[in-house]
Design a protein around this motif. Structure first.
Motif, short mmCIF file in Angstrom:
data_model
loop_
_atom_site.label_atom_id
_atom_site.label_comp_id
_atom_site.label_asym_id
_atom_site.label_seq_id
_atom_site.Cartn_x
_atom_site.Cartn_y
_atom_site.Cartn_z
N ILE A 47 23.85 -12.76 -9.88
CA ILE A 47 23.41 -13.09 -8.63
C ILE A 47 22.07 -12.71 -8.45
CG2 ILE A 47 23.84 -13.44 -5.94
CD1 ILE A 47 26.09 -14.99 -7.75
N ASP A 48 21.02 -13.44 -7.90
CA ASP A 48 19.59 -12.94 -7.50
C ASP A 48 19.81 -12.27 -6.28
OD1 ASP A 48 16.61 -13.80 -8.25
OD2 ASP A 48 16.94 -13.24 -6.17
N ALA A 49 19.38 -11.13 -6.39
CA ALA A 49 19.61 -10.13 -5.18
C ALA A 49 19.03 -10.63 -3.89
CB ALA A 49 19.34 -8.80 -5.60
N LEU A 231 10.36 -4.37 -16.04
CA LEU A 231 11.61 -4.82 -16.38
C LEU A 231 12.39 -5.40 -15.21
CD1 LEU A 231 12.71 -1.92 -18.76
CD2 LEU A 231 11.45 -4.32 -19.68
N GLU A 232 13.32 -6.34 -15.30
CA GLU A 232 14.02 -6.73 -14.29
C GLU A 232 15.32 -5.67 -14.36
OE1 GLU A 232 14.55 -10.94 -12.61
OE2 GLU A 232 14.85 -11.10 -14.67
N VAL A 233 15.97 -5.50 -13.13
CA VAL A 233 17.02 -4.43 -13.24
C VAL A 233 18.33 -5.20 -12.63
CG1 VAL A 233 17.94 -2.12 -12.27
CG2 VAL A 233 15.59 -2.53 -12.99
N ASP A 253 17.00 -6.38 -8.84
CA ASP A 253 16.84 -7.84 -8.88
C ASP A 253 18.14 -8.80 -8.91
OD1 ASP A 253 14.01 -7.49 -9.35
OD2 ASP A 253 14.56 -6.05 -11.04
N GLU A 254 19.29 -8.17 -9.66
CA GLU A 254 20.19 -9.05 -9.95
C GLU A 254 21.37 -8.28 -9.79
OE1 GLU A 254 20.13 -11.03 -13.71
OE2 GLU A 254 18.21 -12.07 -13.23
N LEU A 255 22.67 -8.76 -9.24
CA LEU A 255 24.02 -8.07 -8.93
C LEU A 255 25.03 -8.88 -9.54
CD1 LEU A 255 23.24 -7.71 -5.10
CD2 LEU A 255 22.64 -6.23 -6.96
CA CA Z 1 15.96 -12.98 -12.08
#
Ligand code: CA
Ligand code: C2E
Ligand code: CA
Ligand code: CA
Length: 278
Positions: A47-49, A231-233, A253-255
């Motif tokens: 999921i996009d946070a 980086l995305e986390v 960033d994402e969950l």
């Molecule tokens: Ca993303």
């Protein structure tokens, strides 16, 4: 007698032997698992946070054994690695994930990036780029829609060889993530040299952020480090609504985790998507 598969009449053995025997049976059954269509992928959303929208989906393999029932990957991936079968099984997983991606696109679901877990042996297999390229061509999936998840320990042996492989996968357009980040031994010195896109913080950190100030501090530090490196986390193992807020505030960033959904069979995943469509 326990269910031990075929020809089991002679296996009335004490518990330890029974376990060894089961393992031997599993190992030989695993040889036929792909051709008998016993492997299946389940899917868990990321999921996009910030927006709360779906950002992608991770594919996770299971083995529907004819007599032992559903066997989780921790029980047979190590067997597949020891026996070398992981190359064949890994190729099946890659093809199945691409086929599913194409199927969802045809159904009007997505497109959303799909991630595939790779084992160390696959990464050392010279055919991996070909296997991946053929699978995306077969199912008309853009390489950018495929994320490859690699564990940290896998990256640390033979760094120069691994760098070559990663650079060639990156050049083909695949996206690369480091899985279980924080549990291995990666040196920061190597981390910035790898052509990676994402860090996935190991769930052992995430699961304690509400009780341990240290775990929360480490999680924040990894998010900061990831962002510094461009980086995305991703946080995995998000189980509690209260964790969502904490991780959003920390800039994650994402969950991903049971709070949103458990890994689901393809049809149920599609239903989940429809139910959660914004
Ligand atoms: Ca993303
Ligand atoms: P992983 O790649 O770190 O996958 C995440 C694991 O955490 C999955 O277990 C998932 O079901 C579980 N999980 C997700 N959210 C939560 C949560 O909120 N709480 C808890 N407690 N667990 C959560 P699973 O599917 O049993 O997979 C275990 C491991 O097996 C994976 O860890 C991965 O290392 C390996 N694996 C799974 N599928 C594949 C595959 O297709 N290929 C390879 N090489 N390895 C795979
Ligand atoms: Ca993973
Ligand atoms: Ca993980």
């Amino acid at each position: 007698a326990k269910k031990l598969g075929r020809n089991n009449a002679q296996f009335f053995t004490p518990a330890l032997n029974e376990r060894v025997t089961l393992r031997l049976h599993l190992e030989s059954d695993l040889r036929h698992a792909t051709e008998r269509n016993e492997l299946v992928l389940h899917f868990q959303p990321r999921i996009d946070a910030r927006s709360g929208r779906i950002a992608g989906v991770e594919s996770l393999v299971r083995w529907q054994h004819p007599t032992e029932g559903m066997i989780p990957p921790v029980q047979f991936i190590p067997l597949a690695e020891e026996s070398g079968l992981i190359i064949e099984i890994g190729a099946w997983i890659i093809d199945a994930a691409c086929a599913q991606h194409q199927h969802w696109r045809k159904q009007g679901v997505g497109p959303m990036p799909i991630s595939i877990n790779l084992s160390a042996l696959q990464l050392r297999d010279a055919n991996l780029p070909t296997i991946l390229s053929q699978a995306i061509a077969r199912h008309a999936v853009p390489a950018a829609q495929i994320e490859l998840e690699l564990t940290e320990s896998l990256l640390m042996d033979n760094v120069d060889d691994i760098l070559l492989v990663l650079n060639s996968l990156k050049a083909l357009g695949f996206s690369l993530s480091i899985d279980d980040f924080g549990t291995g031994y990666s040196s920061l010195n190597y981390l910035y040299r790898f052509p990676i896109d994402k860090l996935k913080i190991d769930r052992s950190f995430i699961q304690n952020i509400h009780t341990s100030a240290d775990n929360l501090a480490v999680t924040r530090a990894i998010i900061g480090l990831g962002h510094t490196l461009g980086l995305e986390v991703v946080a995995e193992g998000v189980e509690l609504a209260s964790d969502v807020q904490v991780l959003q505030d920390a800039g994650c960033d994402e969950l991903q985790g049971y709070h949103f959904s458990r890994p689901l069979p393809a049809a149920q995943f599609a239903e989940w998507l429809v139910a959660h469509r914004e």
